[in-house]
Design an enzyme around this catalytic site. Structure first.
Site, PDB file in Angstrom:
ATOM      1  N   MET A 116       0.375 -10.591  -7.217  1.00  0.00           N
ATOM      2  CA  MET A 116       1.346 -11.346  -6.436  1.00  0.00           C
ATOM      3  C   MET A 116       0.978 -11.483  -4.954  1.00  0.00           C
ATOM      4  SD  MET A 116       3.111  -9.011  -4.348  1.00  0.00           S
ATOM      5  CE  MET A 116       4.698  -9.800  -4.122  1.00  0.00           C
ATOM      6  N   TYR A 117      -0.136 -10.914  -4.514  1.00  0.00           N
ATOM      7  CA  TYR A 117      -0.557 -11.088  -3.131  1.00  0.00           C
ATOM      8  C   TYR A 117      -1.047 -12.525  -2.952  1.00  0.00           C
ATOM      9  CZ  TYR A 117      -0.596  -5.945  -2.808  1.00  0.00           C
ATOM     10  OH  TYR A 117      -0.258  -4.605  -2.817  1.00  0.00           O
ATOM     11  N   GLY A 118      -0.231 -13.320  -2.291  1.00  0.00           N
ATOM     12  CA  GLY A 118      -0.571 -14.727  -2.115  1.00  0.00           C
ATOM     13  C   GLY A 118      -0.599 -15.481  -3.425  1.00  0.00           C
TER      14      GLY A 118
END
Length: 339
Positions: free
Chosen positions: A54-56
């Protein structure tokens, strides 16, 4: 660089690990900058890179994949799943349906055929431990992951998952990734005793307390850190909790100065001194940030310095308890504690 064994796995990992949350839109870090950070980290002896789906919305994984191309076997590669991706209600959590699907997506983004450590990003109260552990065990047996772990689990859920693995004869979590810093020491009272009891490796995140311990936040200075721009309430020094943190930072800075250390060295040396901690995750946005953090690679705090820290922030104490990420859901949602 110091190296420790990751729990009971036999895998040797560096005491500082590279967190890639800031790669891409979150930290406004380009591919060129991300690759330079990875290059510098590996050259300094870091051998763990940690990211998440979910990072970016996957951008961090893609950038990590490009940065490690051609040298994947030299890296202990970790990623995570479980926090929401987009608006679809089933694109989150730790169900078999989602984990099997999302691991394949992570492998594509990373450009690899397996990850060394796959972590459940947060405990999912809607999914039974057996469901999650059986899916992770199958993915492990399929060769897509080598080990799996938890991230920011409450202590009682770590225990429950260990018992569930034993009861159902499944593979178990071998690591936990909690938040830990000089200013947030709550896990010393509950999580770390449990991880030590079960022999889990511990990769701590936010050891610089979201920038509070970076040296950039000091009395009389304007707070202009990257994190303060989109989380201003965490850095508003008119609030009592933040005033308490700033006062502690000033006292800690004096301890560091007297010991001939930077505040970063003090902060990272503190978390890696705990016998229950394997590695501290640093999340630089620039190569300069990384080099400042790498100065702590061989920092060993003396007993008198550790005692001085205890006098400023008592063991097991969180100076900002409202920022805990492992609070049981019933304490946050009143419907879960009412009949």
């Amino acid at each position: 660089m110091q190296y420790r064994t990751l729990g009971r796995t036999g895998v040797q990992v560096s005491s500082l690990a590279l967190g890639a949350m800031n790669f891409g839109r979150i930290g406004r870090t380009s591919q060129e900058e991300a690759t330079a950070i990875v290059d510098a980290a590996l050259e300094a002896g870091i051998n763990v890179i940690d990211t998440a789906d979910m990072y970016g919305d996957g951008e961090s994984e893609e950038m990590v994949g490009k940065a490690i191309a051609g040298r994947r076997d030299d890296i202990v590669l970790a990623t995570k799943a479980g926090l929401p991706i987009g608006e679809e209600r089933n694109h989150q959590g730790s169900s078999r349906r989602w984990l099997v699907t999302e691991l394949d997506a992570s492998l594509r983004r990373l450009g690899v055929d397996h990850v060394d450590l796959y972590q459940i990003h947060r405990w999912d109260p809607n999914t039974d431990d057996e469901e999650t552990l059986s899916a992770l065990t199958d993915l492990q047996r399929a060769g897509k992951i080598r080990y799996f772990g938890s991230s920011t689990f409450p202590a009682y859920r770590i225990v429950q998952a260990q018992w569930s693995a034993r009861e159902h004869r499944l593979s178990r979590y071998v690591t936990e990734q909690p938040s830990y810093s000089v200013l947030q020491r709550g896990i010393e009272a509950h999580v770390l005793p449990v991880t030590q009891e079960y022999g889990l490796g511990v990769l701590v995140w936010s050891p610089l307390a979201s920038g509070w311990l970076s040296g950039a936040i000091r009395e009389g200075r304007d707070i202009t850190t990257h994190r303060s721009a989109f989380l201003p309430e965490r850095f508003d020094t008119s609030l009592p909790a933040n005033r308490t943190r700033l006062d502690a930072v000033e006292r800690l800075a004096k301890v560091a100065e007297d010991a001939g250390l930077t505040l970063i060295q003090l902060a990272l040396g503190f978390v890696t001194a705990h016998p229950g901690v394997t590695s501290a995750l640093v999340g630089p946005r620039t190569v300069d940030h990384l080099h400042a953090q790498l100065t702590a690679a061989d920092t060993v705090l003396t007993p008198d310095v550790l005692d001085a820290i205890d006098e400023i922030v008592a063991p097991g104490t969180d100076l900002a308890p409202q920022e805990n990420h492992d609070t049981p859901p019933a304490l946050l949602n009143r419907s879960l504690r009412r009949r």
